[in-house]
Structure formats: structure tokens, C-alpha cells
Scaffold this motif. Structure first.
Motif, PDB file in Angstrom:
ATOM      1  N   TRP A 146       0.847  -1.213   0.000  1.00 44.25           N
ATOM      2  CA  TRP A 146       0.000   0.000   0.000  1.00 44.25           C
ATOM      3  C   TRP A 146       0.878   1.257   0.000  1.00 44.25           C
ATOM      4  N   ILE A 147       1.914   1.247   0.841  1.00 42.46           N
ATOM      5  CA  ILE A 147       2.782   2.425   0.953  1.00 42.46           C
ATOM      6  C   ILE A 147       3.453   2.748  -0.386  1.00 42.46           C
ATOM      7  N   ALA A 148       3.822   1.691  -1.110  1.00 41.18           N
ATOM      8  CA  ALA A 148       4.533   1.898  -2.378  1.00 41.18           C
ATOM      9  C   ALA A 148       3.689   2.703  -3.362  1.00 41.18           C
ATOM     10  N   GLN A 149       2.346   2.596  -3.251  1.00 40.19           N
ATOM     11  CA  GLN A 149       1.539   3.381  -4.190  1.00 40.19           C
ATOM     12  C   GLN A 149       0.792   4.555  -3.535  1.00 40.19           C
ATOM     13  N   ALA A 150       0.850   4.660  -2.196  1.00 41.81           N
ATOM     14  CA  ALA A 150       0.088   5.735  -1.520  1.00 41.81           C
ATOM     15  C   ALA A 150       0.683   7.117  -1.808  1.00 41.81           C
ATOM     16  N   GLY A 151       2.021   7.217  -1.771  1.00 39.02           N
ATOM     17  CA  GLY A 151       2.670   8.472  -2.172  1.00 39.02           C
ATOM     18  C   GLY A 151       2.768   9.531  -1.082  1.00 39.02           C
ATOM     19  N   TRP A 152       2.189   9.298   0.095  1.00 37.40           N
ATOM     20  CA  TRP A 152       2.240  10.338   1.137  1.00 37.40           C
ATOM     21  C   TRP A 152       2.814   9.851   2.456  1.00 37.40           C
ATOM     22  N   ILE A 153       3.125   8.564   2.536  1.00 38.67           N
ATOM     23  CA  ILE A 153       3.503   7.984   3.825  1.00 38.67           C
ATOM     24  C   ILE A 153       4.612   6.945   3.638  1.00 38.67           C
ATOM     25  N   GLY A 154       5.442   6.776   4.664  1.00 40.09           N
ATOM     26  CA  GLY A 154       6.530   5.793   4.578  1.00 40.09           C
ATOM     27  C   GLY A 154       6.797   5.182   5.946  1.00 40.09           C
ATOM     28  N   PHE A 155       7.766   4.288   6.002  1.00 39.75           N
ATOM     29  CA  PHE A 155       8.110   3.639   7.271  1.00 39.75           C
ATOM     30  C   PHE A 155       9.017   4.544   8.109  1.00 39.75           C
TER      31      PHE A 155
ATOM     32  N   ILE B  58       3.877  -1.570  13.412  1.00 40.03           N
ATOM     33  CA  ILE B  58       4.335  -1.001  12.132  1.00 40.03           C
ATOM     34  C   ILE B  58       4.154   0.522  12.204  1.00 40.03           C
ATOM     35  N   CYS B  59       5.291   1.211  12.371  1.00 40.67           N
ATOM     36  CA  CYS B  59       5.264   2.661  12.616  1.00 40.67           C
ATOM     37  C   CYS B  59       5.519   3.410  11.311  1.00 40.67           C
ATOM     38  N   LEU B  60       4.672   4.381  11.051  1.00 40.19           N
ATOM     39  CA  LEU B  60       4.715   5.094   9.775  1.00 40.19           C
ATOM     40  C   LEU B  60       4.874   6.586   9.997  1.00 40.19           C
ATOM     41  N   LYS B  61       5.588   7.227   9.060  1.00 37.28           N
ATOM     42  CA  LYS B  61       5.708   8.694   9.116  1.00 37.28           C
ATOM     43  C   LYS B  61       5.188   9.274   7.810  1.00 37.28           C
ATOM     44  N   ILE B  62       4.653  10.477   7.900  1.00 39.36           N
ATOM     45  CA  ILE B  62       4.079  11.115   6.711  1.00 39.36           C
ATOM     46  C   ILE B  62       5.212  11.805   5.963  1.00 39.36           C
ATOM     47  N   THR B  63       5.362  11.434   4.707  1.00 37.13           N
ATOM     48  CA  THR B  63       6.516  11.899   3.931  1.00 37.13           C
ATOM     49  C   THR B  63       6.152  12.987   2.915  1.00 37.13           C
ATOM     50  N   ASP B  64       4.872  13.271   2.792  1.00 36.67           N
ATOM     51  CA  ASP B  64       4.425  14.291   1.839  1.00 36.67           C
ATOM     52  C   ASP B  64       5.205  15.603   2.064  1.00 36.67           C
TER      53      ASP B  64
ATOM     54  N   TRP C 103      -8.166   8.314   2.350  1.00 38.56           N
ATOM     55  CA  TRP C 103      -9.270   9.286   2.463  1.00 38.56           C
ATOM     56  C   TRP C 103      -9.010  10.269   3.621  1.00 38.56           C
ATOM     57  N   ALA C 104      -8.631   9.736   4.784  1.00 41.43           N
ATOM     58  CA  ALA C 104      -8.412  10.597   5.957  1.00 41.43           C
ATOM     59  C   ALA C 104      -7.264  11.579   5.693  1.00 41.43           C
ATOM     60  N   TRP C 105      -6.218  11.095   5.035  1.00 43.93           N
ATOM     61  CA  TRP C 105      -5.103  11.977   4.695  1.00 43.93           C
ATOM     62  C   TRP C 105      -5.580  13.122   3.799  1.00 43.93           C
ATOM     63  N   SER C 106      -6.377  12.797   2.774  1.00 44.20           N
ATOM     64  CA  SER C 106      -6.796  13.875   1.867  1.00 44.20           C
ATOM     65  C   SER C 106      -7.737  14.842   2.584  1.00 44.20           C
ATOM     66  N   GLU C 107      -8.539  14.325   3.528  1.00 43.14           N
ATOM     67  CA  GLU C 107      -9.398  15.221   4.327  1.00 43.14           C
ATOM     68  C   GLU C 107      -8.536  16.198   5.128  1.00 43.14           C
ATOM     69  N   VAL C 108      -7.517  15.661   5.777  1.00 41.52           N
ATOM     70  CA  VAL C 108      -6.666  16.490   6.643  1.00 41.52           C
ATOM     71  C   VAL C 108      -5.911  17.515   5.803  1.00 41.52           C
ATOM     72  N   LYS C 109      -5.374  17.074   4.699  1.00 41.61           N
ATOM     73  CA  LYS C 109      -4.574  18.003   3.877  1.00 41.61           C
ATOM     74  C   LYS C 109      -5.458  19.089   3.281  1.00 41.61           C
ATOM     75  N   SER C 110      -6.616  18.711   2.748  1.00 44.67           N
ATOM     76  CA  SER C 110      -7.427  19.753   2.117  1.00 44.67           C
ATOM     77  C   SER C 110      -7.964  20.716   3.168  1.00 44.67           C
ATOM     78  N   ALA C 111      -8.345  20.229   4.353  1.00 42.49           N
ATOM     79  CA  ALA C 111      -8.829  21.135   5.409  1.00 42.49           C
ATOM     80  C   ALA C 111      -7.720  22.080   5.851  1.00 42.49           C
ATOM     81  N   ALA C 112      -6.504  21.586   5.951  1.00 41.70           N
ATOM     82  CA  ALA C 112      -5.381  22.420   6.404  1.00 41.70           C
ATOM     83  C   ALA C 112      -5.037  23.465   5.360  1.00 41.70           C
ATOM     84  N   VAL C 113      -5.079  23.064   4.103  1.00 41.75           N
ATOM     85  CA  VAL C 113      -4.738  24.011   3.035  1.00 41.75           C
ATOM     86  C   VAL C 113      -5.735  25.169   3.036  1.00 41.75           C
ATOM     87  N   GLU C 114      -7.014  24.841   3.355  1.00 39.62           N
ATOM     88  CA  GLU C 114      -8.036  25.898   3.382  1.00 39.62           C
ATOM     89  C   GLU C 114      -7.866  26.837   4.575  1.00 39.62           C
ATOM     90  N   THR C 115      -7.193  26.373   5.644  1.00 41.79           N
ATOM     91  CA  THR C 115      -7.060  27.211   6.856  1.00 41.79           C
ATOM     92  C   THR C 115      -5.594  27.524   7.117  1.00 41.79           C
TER      93      THR C 115
END
Ligand SMILES: Cc1ncc(COP(=O)(O)O)c(C=O)c1O
Length: 395
Positions: A283-292, A305-311, A374-386
Motif C-alpha cells: 500500500w505504501i509503495a503506491q500511496a505516495g504520502w507515507i513511509g516507514f 508497524i510505525c509510519l511517518k508522513i513523507t508528503d 481518504w483521511a489523509w486527503s481530508e486532513v490536507k485539504s482542510a489544512a490548506v483551506e485554513t
């Protein structure tokens, strides 16, 4: 688009972990409730936990396994307080729990001949630095960083010191090189999904010899005492606990062990956990916003399994905004009833932590992935608006 299919089981916590598939309270019907744990039946149940654990974990026959107070913390601290001080000590720490054992050695036991090898979240310290004339303390799997020891090759077969290993989020999910380990501890609430209660401590013959030949200079509370009059208290390794256990938890531990046997034993448990890690990697290989968080693939945990946001946009935010963003993903998914407890550990870098132990079904992870996106795109779009709220952010 908001996904429609939810995981059948939304439990991805790193402890207490998900119950085995199909678990219900009825699994505990045979618990010895309202009875003494020292009665024949109660003691037999405790002894059964020991015997089934030894068999499922493929422990060498000359190792002892006991049930001791206070979960994994009790088991590992009992080992540190009972065994250390006879020779130099090396401690390897790379996340919160291993750092706690280092602090025990430094600040509580005040060991004089102590070397501490510590690294940041995501990395392992240089394990080749271990001096095997010393006792060596480490966690097999850093639950709060998702970094695990890849193998036991760094542990000397002809060591003079003891290898003391906190393996609570590793046993039943990773192969343990028993002949390289002298003390191994774990709790019921991790990989097998049991109720938290007493802990487990496995001892090699060399660890037993140390206990019977060495008396530490500091006081030992009753719940740490493994010997009496210089002799090992054998009963602890036959189901006679030092203090009173929960027989409901004992029944649950048995239920988990029987499930592990039914699905094919240790190889099947490890395979389930590895399949979960592979699914997340894919999933991570194609998600594009998150990594190990773990920097090297061979040290990636297959349980915590600990993940960090790489966007890049997220990475440019100030730390408090990063933390808010990661927490928001976890809280959105909790509110949807899709995933519980997937925020990173309180002392760890901001991100997500998804449990991949054997009790988690890979199909539930597959159902979770679109929700994470989905949750990532919600968070990013809400943050970009504010934007003004996220001071210092560059969008
Ligand atoms: C590596 C490690 N050590 C120790 C502990 C503490 O375990 P317990 O709460 O069972 O005592 C945990 C709990 O998550 C852990 O992950």
C-alpha cells in the motif's frame, strides 16, 4: 471519495492488541473463577499456560518459563534487578521502552560499569559494539519506533555475559534464536491478544546459574524474588505464582495459545504477521504520502508497524502542526469506527502505528488502506483551506 467498506475488525492497537479472529467472551467460560489459583485446577491452568507457551514458541527443553507479576514490565525489571551488577552492562536503546530499561540501569540501579548505546527513532544503535563479557540488555522489537533486531547474528554464541531481551512485541511473530538469549520476557496482551495481567519470563541454564550464584547489593521486593536461600524457587516455573493472578486472564491466555496451535503453530503465526507487513509495504509503495519510520527494510517490525508522513507539504509544517495532522487522521478513522488507536506512541515522532501481529486479518488491512488515503486527503485539504492557523506553514 469516502470509502464504503470498513474492516470487519477495527482493532489495530499496539497493546492491548486485537483478540484472535472469532473471539467472544464465551471463550472464557471455563475460567476457574472464585477459586484459589493454588487449588489443583487453578495451578493446572497456570502450568498449562507455561507448557503450551514453551511448545508453541519452540523453546529449548532446558529453558525455564515462569509466570510473574506486572506484565512485561514486571518480568523485565525483575530480571534487571535480580541479575545485574555482577559484571559490566551494555544497554541498547532506540525507542521509549528500551530507553526506560536504560534509565533503570542508570538512575535506579545506578550501575557503575554501564555503557549505553542509544539511537533515534527509526534507527538501531550499532549492535556490533556489544561486549559479550558484559550483560547486554535490549528489546527485540521497539514497539514505539517499529524497529526490530533483524537477527541474532550479533550475539556471541560463546558469551560470558547474559543476553537479556524484552521480547513482548516480538515473540509469536518473529523467530527467536533461543540459544542466543538468556532471559526473554513478554506479556499476554501483545501478539496473542490476551488480557493484560501477569508477565512471562524465560531463563536459560546460564541465567539460572547466575541467579543461584549471585546476590545483588540492593533490596529486592517480594514480587522480584526468583530465589530463596540462594536456590531458584522452582514452583514459579511450574505454575505457582508469586502473587495472585487473574484466572480470567489465564483462561484468555490459554485461548490464544490454543488458537495459535490450531492455525499451524509458530510458522503460521509468523507468516500471518509477515503477510500483514507485506500488505502495508505494498500500500505504501503506491500511496505516495507515507513511509516507514524504520530506515532500513530489514529492521522493519512486522508487529508494531510505525509510519511517518513523507508528503513534502506536511514535512514543511512546524512540528505541532505535523502532530495535529497525524492525530486528526487517527481521530477521523476512530470516529468512523474504521480503526482504533493508530496514532503513534506519545513519545514517538508524529505519525501512525498499525499493529500487524497474527491476530490481525490481512483482509482488514486491505479494507483500511482506502480509509487511510481518504483521511489523509481530508486532513490536507482542510489544512490548506485554513493556512493562517498553521503558522509557519508553506503551502
Ligand atoms: C517493548 C515493550 N516493552 C515493554 C512494554 C510494557 O509492557 P506491559 O505494559 O505489558 O508491561 C511494552 C508495551 O507496549 C513494549 O512494547
Amino acid at each position: 471519495m469516502k470509502p464504503t467498506v470498513k474492516p470487519n475488525c477495527p482493532y489495530f492497537s499496539s497493546g492491548p492488541c486485537a483478540k484472535r479472529p472469532g473471539w467472544s467472551l464465551a471463550a472464557l467460560n471455563a475460567a476457574m473463577l472464585s477459586r484459589s489459583h493454588r487449588a489443583k485446577g487453578g495451578k493446572a491452568k497456570l502450568a498449562e499456560v507455561i507448557e503450551r507457551s514453551k511448545a508453541l514458541l519452540e523453546m529449548p527443553p532446558d529453558y525455564l518459563l515462569g509466570i510473574v507479576p506486572a506484565s512485561d514490565t514486571g518480568a523485565i525489571e525483575m530480571a534487571l534487578w535480580s541479575l545485574l551488577g555482577e559484571r559490566g552492562v551494555d544497554v541498547f536503546a532506540w525507542e521509549s521502552f528500551s530507553a526506560t530499561w536504560a534509565a533503570d540501569c542508570q538512575k535506579q540501579l545506578k550501575l557503575k560499569d554501564l555503557r549505553l548505546f542509544q539511537s533515534d527513532y527509526g534507527k538501531l544503535p550499532d549492535l556490533s559494539q556489544a561486549d559479550w563479557n558484559h550483560d547486554v540488555v535490549f528489546a527485540w522489537n521497539g514497539t514505539t519506533s517499529g524497529v526490530r533486531v533483524p537477527n541474532g547474528e550479533w550475539i556471541a554464541a560463546d558469551r560470558n555475559g547474559l543476553a537479556i531481551c524484552d521480547a513482548t512485541s516480538a515473540v509469536f511473530a518473529m523467530p527467536m534464536p533461543w540459544n542466543k538469549l538468556d532471559v526473554v520476557t513478554w506479556s499476554w496482551q501483545k501478539v496473542m491478544g490476551g488480557e493484560a495481567a501477569h508477565g512471562m519470563i524465560a531463563l536459560s541454564p546460564r541465567a539460572v546459574a547466575r541467579l543461584e550464584s549471585y546476590t545483588p547489593p540492593w533490596p529486592l521486593p517480594k514480587i522480584f524474588q526468583l530465589t530463596k536461600g540462594g536456590k531458584l524457587i522452582d514452583g514459579i516455573f511450574e505454575g505457582e505464582t508469586i502473587n495472585t493472578p487473574s484466572m480470567l486472564s489465564v483462561e484468555d491466555a490459554l485461548d490464544g495459545l490454543k488458537w495459535g496451535e490450531q492455525i499451524g503453530g509458530l510458522p503460521a503465526l509468523i507468516a500471518r504477521s509477515e503477510a500483514n507487513l507485506r500488505a502495508i509495504e505494498h500500500w505504501i509503495a503506491q500511496a505516495g504520502w507515507i513511509g516507514f519510520l524504520a530506515e532500513k527494510s530489514e529492521t522493519r517490525s512486522n508487529t508494531s508497524i510505525c509510519l511517518k508522513i513523507t508528503d513534502p507539504w506536511y514535512a514543511s509544517l512546524p512540528p505541532d502542526a505535523q502532530e495535529k495532522g497525524a492525530k486528526k487522521i487517527a481521530s477521523l478513522l476512530e470516529a468512523e469506527g474504521v480503526a482504533y488507536d493508530i496514532g503513534s506512541y506519545r513519545d514517538a515522532p508524529a505519525g501512525l502505528r498499525i499493529w500487524g501481529g497474527a491476530t490481525v486479518e490481512t483482509s482488514d488491512l486491505h479494507a483500511l488502506f482506502p480509509w487511510l488515503d481518504w483521511a489523509w486527503s481530508e486532513v490536507k485539504s482542510a489544512a490548506v483551506e485554513t493556512v493562517p492557523v498553521l503558522s509557519g506553514s508553506r503551502v
